[in-house]
Enzyme design. Structure first.
Site, PDB file in Angstrom:
ATOM      1  N   HIS A 561       0.810  -1.373   0.002  1.00  0.00           N
ATOM      2  CA  HIS A 561       0.048  -0.047   0.053  1.00  0.00           C
ATOM      3  C   HIS A 561       0.728   1.274  -0.010  1.00  0.00           C
ATOM      4  CE1 HIS A 561      -3.562   2.218   1.229  1.00  0.00           C
ATOM      5  NE2 HIS A 561      -2.724   3.029   1.645  1.00  0.00           N
ATOM      6  N   GLU A 562       1.842   1.361   0.743  1.00  0.00           N
ATOM      7  CA  GLU A 562       2.476   2.082   0.941  1.00  0.00           C
ATOM      8  C   GLU A 562       3.529   2.809  -0.351  1.00  0.00           C
ATOM      9  OE1 GLU A 562       2.122   4.637   3.037  1.00  0.00           O
ATOM     10  OE2 GLU A 562       0.837   3.568   4.537  1.00  0.00           O
ATOM     11  N   HIS A 565       1.762   4.567  -3.019  1.00  0.00           N
ATOM     12  CA  HIS A 565       1.943   6.173  -2.910  1.00  0.00           C
ATOM     13  C   HIS A 565       3.115   6.546  -3.408  1.00  0.00           C
ATOM     14  CE1 HIS A 565      -1.646   6.988  -0.693  1.00  0.00           C
ATOM     15  NE2 HIS A 565      -1.458   6.198   0.439  1.00  0.00           N
TER      16      HIS A 565
END
Length: 776
Positions: A561-562, A565
């Site tokens: 997920h990170e 980004h």
């Protein structure tokens, strides 16, 4: 103008170079592109080794930690109370930040730079020729402020030295106060307003300049600049009041009663260790908040005990309800002051959703789609209750769900026990290596571990990964601070420390004399771009001498997920920093990160990295599949709950005037009405809304994650589900979504990637269509 400083974890930027520039130029693309396969393979192997092999990491990092004059504390981090000459550079290659005292110098130099830019802007009030480049000057001003504020925000969260944390805090406060003065500057607003009132100049603006200028103009208006003196005073008063009420609401955010008292018999079924902790004599004192209360709901056999605990857990304190209602009324007053009917109208005007009616259309469509599955999941639990009680007429109640769900999961896990733990196949090194391989296949970019200079990082555990394009060379720098340590924030996060933007030719001469202009840059097609620098922090267990840090599957998803980004920051290259990378609409920004989570469970992508840390054997996919099946048993019930919470957020931030009688707002009636709409359980008294803390932090925007998850699911199904490592699909995702940052209407992005022109205009039909899209 809030665009003068957006949240640090939402920035990025790129810069072109020329012989006149004093910026630090990045290595030539030739150093990274066209590499021999053996060199590329060696760099790939090094990724796993620098995270998993302590000896390799020690050898690799020795250059950056072996400075003779540099001392280390007992905890292993660098002692910065030394001379600047001890370091080759400062934090993130910022020469100011070799010592804590440098933060003040950096802040002062940045304010001086900002002052020069402000004078240029104010000159446009009387010199029309300066209006043409006013928006790019505003953007440069925003970048100068953000580089201090966002860096300081990161240092506060991650640096182990208290002296540095304190210096960062002081810099953050000073620059934030300075920024707030600019946000309410009538003169600066007038300059921007003059630009858009001059049709000749507007016709000369680029697409990005129009987008950024419009964003800045709206942010000025949202800060109350267009109000008269009394209105501005009222605006400041209300925003201060809202902030204080929000703090009161959070601090009082707990149930009315701290615990319930049960007999040992009434508490039967509690975990023995927990029961011992909660017992005094023959009584058991079960907390109504936190983990112990949730565990008690799962374990206690007595239905009346569960009912009592559940009802007390959902009975908010009078102070909490009072603070919430005062907060909501104050937000309504602020919205009315700004000419809006509700706070939701005020907040959503610049979001994908556009207005609260569109949000509710999306949520209603999603709820109708989710409800049948949720009821089916609960029917299984109701059958278990009927069998357990011997009563065929038993009805599943809200306080039964956790108890019978835990019974079902216990039965399933007993049948599917396996000798191998999933985490043994997910070392930090293999997962980061896998991410690099996935990005290489779908986007043509990968990670290259790079030695750091002394002073460049804040702890010896921090790894630097250069982000390299197969065609452009170095396009970004990532600092991975992934392991837990005392005093470090436990929350995983992506911070953009230095973002991407184009450096224009007229800036290059000035850069040679600017003390804050030394930044790594990229030459591309005759332009100079500042290279984005980001930091990832996680809280993974520290590697052991005998084995590496092993991740749970949830932690693997978190890292994916990170990284979603992070890659958005790297690929979202725009000329203006206000719209680069993750600086886009808040109800669009989670799409790339949620999308990346799909690769953590796909067999083809897992085959690239999921290997046993010791034997190097591949992960038996059936093992993960069983785990995923367990995790999805109640996915529709959980989604239903999130949808109802998002609806509550909209209702309470809507036009609540009708619910105000004699100056008092009754939130309970609105909450009760929502609970009666398409319920999963029979009605029961509750004032839980007074404990919904996100009503302050996510006011009117709690729906965002649901919207982004829905869009991410659709993108995955349509483009990647059949061939997840497809370069064609990756190119479409990159070209239609990631590369634009916030410079393109997000509806055009989603319409482009899905090849669905009907979505391009957004609005109610688009929101409703996304909500009803078949994701199965």
């Amino acid at each position: 103008m809030r665009r003068f400083s957006t949240l640090s974890r939402r920035l990025q930027r790129v810069v072109p170079a020329s012989s006149a520039s004093t910026a630090n130029t990045s290595p030539s693309p030739a150093l990274y592109t066209g590499l021999e396969p053996k060199i590329k393979e060696s760099q790939d192997s090094l990724i796993r080794a620098v995270f998993d092999n302590g000896d390799v990491w020690q050898d690799f990092s020795q250059k950056s930690v072996a400075k003779p004059k540099q001392s280390r504390s007992i905890t292993g981090f660098i002692n910065y109370l030394t001379n600047e000459s001890d370091y080759e550079t400062g934090l993130f290659m910022n020469d100011f930040l070799k010592t804590p005292a440098g933060f003040q110098k950096y802040t002062a130099a940045s304010i001086e730079e900002a002052g020069q830019l402000i004078q240029q802007l104010l000159g446009a009030l009387t010199q029309r020729d300066k209006l043409r480049h006013a928006i790019t000057t505003f953007d440069r001003l925003s970048d100068v402020l953000c580089q201090v504020i966002d860096l300081a925000e990161f240092i506060r969260a991650a640096h182990p030295e208290q002296h540095f944390v304190q210096a960062a805090q002081e810099a953050h406060e000073q620059m934030y106060e300075y920024m707030n003065v600019l946000n309410t500057s009538v003169e600066l607003y007038t300059v921007l307003d003059m630009v858009f009132k001059d049709s000749e100049i507007v016709n000369q603006l680029t697409h990005e300049e129009k987008v950024v200028g419009t964003l800045l103009l709206e942010d000025f208006k949202k800060s109350g600049v267009t109000l008269d003196d009394a209105g501005r005073e009222n605006f400041v008063s209300l925003t201060t009041k809202i902030s204080l009420l929000g703090r009161d609401f959070i601090s009082s955010n707990h149930p009315k009663e701290d615990y319930i008292t049960l007999t040992q018999g009434e508490a039967q079924g509690l975990d023995p260790q927990l029961a011992q902790q909660l017992s005094q004599g023959n009584s058991v004192y079960v907390p109504t908040g936190g983990v112990p209360g949730q565990l008690a709901l799962r374990g206690m056999k007595n239905e009346n005990s569960r009912k009592l605990l559940w009802s007390k857990m959902r009975e908010s304190s009078d102070k909490s309800i009072e603070s919430l209602e005062d907060l909501l009324v104050s937000r309504l007053e602020l919205a009315n002051l700004m000419g809006k009917e509700s706070y939701a109208d005020y907040l959503l005007s610049d979001k994908m959703a556009g207005n609260p009616e569109n949000v509710m259309r999306f949520l209603n469509g999603l709820l109708d789609k989710t409800l049948p599955g949720a009821k089916k999941e609960l029917s299984v639990l109701e059958q278990i209750k009927k069998q357990a009680t011997g009563n065929p007429k038993s009805i599943l109640q809200a306080w039964d769900k956790s108890y019978y769900a835990s019974q079902l999961l216990y039965q399933k896990r007993n049948k599917t026990k396996t000798a191998h733990m999933l985490s043994e196949y997910f070392s930090v090194g293999t997962v980061v290596q896998g991410l690099s391989r996935i990005f290489d296949k779908i986007y043509g970019i990968r990670f290259v571990p790079t030695e750091t200079k002394t002073g460049e990082t804040w702890h010896h555990d921090v790894r630097r990964l250069d982000v390299v394009s197969e065609t452009e060379g170095l396009i970004g720098i990532m600092y991975a601070d992934l392991f837990q340590r005392e005093g470090k924030s436990p929350n995983p996060a992506h911070f953009t420390v230095r973002c991407s933007r184009e450096i224009y030719p007229d800036e290059l001469a000035h850069m040679s004399s600017s003390p804050i202009a030394k930044v790594p840059t990229l030459n591309l097609n005759g332009k100079v771009f500042q290279i984005p620098t980001i930091a990832l922090i996680c809280d993974f267990t520290t590697p052991h001498d005998l084995y590496p840090s092993l991740l749970s599957y949830q932690e693997v998803e978190t890292l994916f997920h990170e990284m979603g980004h992070a890659i958005h920051s790297m690929l979202g290259r725009t000329s203006l920093h206000n719209v680069c990378g993750t600086r886009c609409a808040t109800d669009f920004v989670e799409l790339p990160s949620v999308f990346m989570e799909n690769f953590a469970s796909n067999p083809e992508s897992l085959a690239l990295f999921a290997r046993h840390y010791s034997s190097d054997s591949p992960l038996p996919y059936q093992q993960l599949e069983r785990h995923l099946n367990e995790q999805s048993y109640f996915k529709d019930v959980e989604q239903y709950t999130q949808i109802k919470m998002a609806m509550l957020d909209q209702v309470l931030h809507g036009n609540i005037l009708k619910s105000i009688t004699n100056g008092h707002f009754n939130s309970q009636k609105l909450y009760d009405n929502l609970e009666k709409d398409r319920p999963l359980f029979p009605p029961s008294p509750s004032s839980w809304h007074g404990s919904f803390g996100h009503l302050f932090g996510y006011g009117a925007s709690y729906y965002c994650y649901l919207l982004d998850r829905q869009m991410a699911d659709i993108v995955w199904k349509k483009l990647f589900s059949k061939n997840p490592l497809s370069r064609d699909a990756g190119s479409r995702m990159k070209n239609e979504v990631l590369q634009w940052g916030g410079s393109r209407d997000p509806w055009e992005c989603i319409a482009g990637v899905l090849e669905d022109p009907e979505l391009a205009k957004g609005g109610s039909q688009a929101m409703e269509k996304i909500g009803n899209y078949d994701k199965h």
